[in-house]
Design an enzyme around this catalytic site. Structure first.
Site, PDB file in Angstrom:
ATOM      1  CB  SER A  75      72.498 -25.959   7.116  1.00 44.24           C
ATOM      2  OG  SER A  75      71.224 -25.467   7.544  1.00 44.24           O
ATOM      3  CE  LYS A 112      72.347 -21.948   0.677  1.00 51.32           C
ATOM      4  NZ  LYS A 112      71.821 -22.778  -0.438  1.00 51.32           N
ATOM      5  CD  GLU A 140      70.017 -19.309  -6.321  1.00 51.18           C
ATOM      6  OE1 GLU A 140      70.346 -20.116  -5.412  1.00 51.18           O
ATOM      7  OE2 GLU A 140      70.726 -19.104  -7.328  1.00 51.18           O
TER       8      GLU A 140
END
Length: 393
Positions: free
Chosen positions: A373, A85, A107
């Site tokens: 991830s 991210k 969000e």
């Protein structure tokens, strides 16, 4: 391909109030995406702050145990803040500063995007507010604490199913209320144009590195690249620079929850239909009346009823395949990789690892790259509860 469209997918299905902000964002991104100073600064942040390039790690014990393919992990879990991210967040926050914004909102589902946004806001001296479904604040309490520690205000969203889709809706509403000084750091390759392209471009560093790293290690491209898919940012990042390499299979792994033949699933491609939601045309889980259906996954990060429009296009064109993975399979992979490689993967990434466990034995002399991830620290308490054990966070 028309701007903002991937085949029939994408678009800008938003209230008139947001059109000017999207136009401003699109203009700014087109101005800065190829700007040398902007990209030099972003590279400095990637390398000196986020810890890029992330390693490409040969999972020797897993490869030997499963037989067949050589398995490599792209270690996005080793980035600062513990997931992929941070790539998109640093890019978007730097862009917001260039646009003169002083406040960012976002969000989050699993909390990793929220933590990354709060981190970048602290770095750049910006106000930050995060919207997170009430259900997710409970199952990701550690990340809620981290966001607040970093100076962000966290709003628990109680509407709808109180999960990721409702957090997205509330963040879009908040953006419309305060456009002048605020940028919405959307966390996945979804939403109205230009967000799917912006997020993809900032995440494409993943596939750029995979390609160069594997060529250095093996002298060739992988046979398959595998990644988990909710909205789809880590998968699109891992796929992007291989789209033109037709010999490389691209495999996205969706959260099937308790099974695609139940209503407790979030496997959009396997169970969904084309529709319009959150500003985009794509595939969505829908009920018999065409309304967005409640979805379920053990993974807060994959608990979303849609998929990014570029993924929908890759699926329709046959360039990528999308497979369902159940909670049970993901938890088994979470535990297996922890024991076998000494790496605790995020439960999101564990969906991709579960599919690798299925296919690797039949892929002798092939190479699979799976995108890890994120880190699994945030998931340990939830997985323990899933196994019937209560532990302190």
């Amino acid at each position: 391909m028309r701007q903002g469209r991937f085949g029939i997918y994408g678009g800008q299905y938003v209230p008139e109030a947001l059109m000017s902000a999207l136009g401003e964002l699109n203009e700014a991104y087109n101005r800065y995406k190829d700007d040398r100073d902007f990209n030099d600064r972003l590279s400095e942040l990637f390398n000196g702050y986020a810890g890029r390039p992330s390693p490409l790690y040969y999972a020797a014990r897993m490869s030997a145990d499963l037989g067949g393919a050589k398995i490599y992990f792209k270690r996005e879990d080793m980035n600062y803040t513990g997931s992929h991210k941070i790539n998109n967040v640093l890019g978007q926050t730097l862009l917001a500063k260039k646009m003169g914004k002083t406040r960012v909102i976002a969000e989050t589902g699993a909390g990793q995007h929220g933590v990354a946004t709060a981190t970048a806001a602290a770095l750049f001296g910006m106000e930050c507010e995060i919207f997170m479904g009430r259900v997710d604040t409970d199952r990701q309490a550690l990340n809620v604490y981290k966001m607040r520690l970093l100076g962000a205000k966290v709003h628990a969203v109680d509407s709808g199913t109180a999960t990721l889709k409702d957090a997205v809706s509330e963040t879009m509403s908040e953006w419309a209320r305060r456009l002048s000084d605020t940028h919405y750091v959307l966390g996945s390759v979804m939403g109205p144009h230009p967000f799917p392209a912006i997020v993809r471009d900032f995440q494409s560093v993943i596939s750029k590195e995979i390609k160069s790293q594997l060529l250095a290690l093996e002298g060739r491209l992988p046979d398959a690249v595998v990644a988990c898919v909710g909205g789809g940012s880590n998968a699109m990042g891992a796929f992007y620079h291989f789209i033109g390499d037709k010999q490389v299979q691209l495999i996205g792994c969706e959260a099937a929850g308790r099974g695609i033949h139940t209503k407790e699933t979030a496997a959009t491609v396997s169970t969904g239909k084309v529709g319009i939601f959150h500003g985009m045309k794509s595939y969505f889980c829908q009920d018999d009346f065409g309304q967005i259906a409640p979805v379920y996954s053990i993974s807060a990060g994959l608990d979303y009823p849609g998929i990014g429009p570029e993924h929908a296009y890759l699926y329709d064109s046959g360039r990528a395949q999308y497979v369902p993975v159940t909670d049970d399979e993901a938890v088994e992979a979470f535990e297996y990789v922890s024991r076998t490689e000494g790496i605790i993967p995020a439960i999101e990434s564990s969906h991709a690892l579960a599919h690798v466990m299925r296919i690797a034995p039949s892929m002798k002399d092939k190479i699979i790259v799976v995108n890890i991830s994120g880190r699994g620290d945030k998931d340990c308490a939830a997985i323990a509860r899933y196994r019937g054990e209560n532990i302190d966070e």
